[in-house]
Design a protein around this motif. Sequence first.
Motif, PDB file in Angstrom:
ATOM      1  N   ASP A 165      12.714   1.464   2.551  1.00  0.00           N
ATOM      2  CA  ASP A 165      11.464   1.765   1.851  1.00  0.00           C
ATOM      3  C   ASP A 165      10.510   0.565   1.949  1.00  0.00           C
ATOM      4  O   ASP A 165      10.932  -0.567   2.170  1.00  0.00           O
ATOM      5  N   ASN A 166       9.231   0.829   1.819  1.00  0.00           N
ATOM      6  CA  ASN A 166       8.196  -0.215   1.633  1.00  0.00           C
ATOM      7  C   ASN A 166       8.032  -1.152   2.820  1.00  0.00           C
ATOM      8  O   ASN A 166       7.927  -2.370   2.640  1.00  0.00           O
ATOM      9  N   GLY A 171      -0.385  -2.411   4.643  1.00  0.00           N
ATOM     10  CA  GLY A 171      -0.775  -2.875   5.968  1.00  0.00           C
ATOM     11  C   GLY A 171      -0.393  -4.310   6.258  1.00  0.00           C
ATOM     12  O   GLY A 171      -0.524  -4.778   7.398  1.00  0.00           O
ATOM     13  N   ALA A 172       0.095  -5.023   5.257  1.00  0.00           N
ATOM     14  CA  ALA A 172       0.405  -6.452   5.433  1.00  0.00           C
ATOM     15  C   ALA A 172       1.457  -6.681   6.510  1.00  0.00           C
ATOM     16  O   ALA A 172       1.523  -7.780   7.087  1.00  0.00           O
ATOM     17  N   GLN A 204       3.799   5.486   8.054  1.00  0.00           N
ATOM     18  CA  GLN A 204       2.929   5.011   6.984  1.00  0.00           C
ATOM     19  C   GLN A 204       2.691   6.163   6.015  1.00  0.00           C
ATOM     20  O   GLN A 204       2.530   7.306   6.432  1.00  0.00           O
ATOM     21  N   THR A 205       2.673   5.841   4.733  1.00  0.00           N
ATOM     22  CA  THR A 205       2.443   6.889   3.733  1.00  0.00           C
ATOM     23  C   THR A 205       1.335   6.464   2.763  1.00  0.00           C
ATOM     24  O   THR A 205       1.180   5.274   2.475  1.00  0.00           O
ATOM     25  N   LYS A 209       1.935   6.433  -4.863  1.00  0.00           N
ATOM     26  CA  LYS A 209       2.463   5.073  -4.820  1.00  0.00           C
ATOM     27  C   LYS A 209       1.601   4.160  -3.948  1.00  0.00           C
ATOM     28  O   LYS A 209       2.053   3.091  -3.518  1.00  0.00           O
ATOM     29  N   GLY A 210       0.385   4.579  -3.650  1.00  0.00           N
ATOM     30  CA  GLY A 210      -0.510   3.739  -2.853  1.00  0.00           C
ATOM     31  C   GLY A 210      -0.216   3.859  -1.363  1.00  0.00           C
ATOM     32  O   GLY A 210       0.273   4.888  -0.895  1.00  0.00           O
ATOM     33  N   TYR A 211      -0.511   2.793  -0.639  1.00  0.00           N
ATOM     34  CA  TYR A 211      -0.369   2.766   0.824  1.00  0.00           C
ATOM     35  C   TYR A 211       0.870   1.957   1.172  1.00  0.00           C
ATOM     36  O   TYR A 211       0.903   0.749   0.942  1.00  0.00           O
TER      37      TYR A 211
END
Length: 220
Positions: A165-166, A171-172, A204-205, A209-211
């Motif tokens: 996950d994550n 984009g970092a 990418q999602t 839960k944001g980006y």
Amino acid sequence: MNNEIWSAVDRYFQDAFLKRDEILESVLERCRQAGLPDINVSPCQGQLLAIVTKISKAKRILEIGTLGGYSTIWFARALPSDGMILSIELMEDYAKLARENITLAHVDRKAMVICGDARMVMERLIDDAVEPFDLIFIDADKPSNPIYLALAVKLARSGTVIISDNVVREGAVADENTVDPKVIGIRQYCEDLSKLGWESTAIQTVGVKGYDGFSITMVP
Ligand code: DHB
Ligand code: MG
């Protein structure tokens, strides 16, 4: 494009595809009450994990990072009656709450939470020569992702699915000059996967839960 529309679309799909689930709602409420960070997977992501569990016909799942047990419950429900998920959580109070939530969701016969440092717990599992896991979900402290991958490899078999996950972090991940230890851990994880040369991809999602995003790997 902004978080508002991402969340609206997420809620649209949640309303369309997911049944209202009072147990999971109360699990999330209990996590909020206990002050856990709001970083559990989203309902639509939970459903994805459940579908992958069923597609892969997983019977043994290893989860690294339990938090309050929300994703653990999604996995456990998707497992067959003789399946099991072992979930590792470092924080004692999170592990305790997760066990309560797992009992509340009536999956305590399939889900077990081990409290401890995931690295040490995984090393013990390797030493004990446990049966390999069919699916491994890495969702704990990001700087340790490369270590978790190296250990996961030893707990896997041909055909094991490894999901992390994550891996996008707004984009970092694409910033080669990053000094964020979490992003450095994720970049090293991706580099290690690349070196393994196995079938991997990352998606990418956006949503409630944001980006962010997840990677998925098939052990050859
Ligand atoms: C973080 C960790 C997670 O597992 C997540 O889903 C989101 C954020 C974090 O450590 O910041
Ligand atoms: Mg996560």
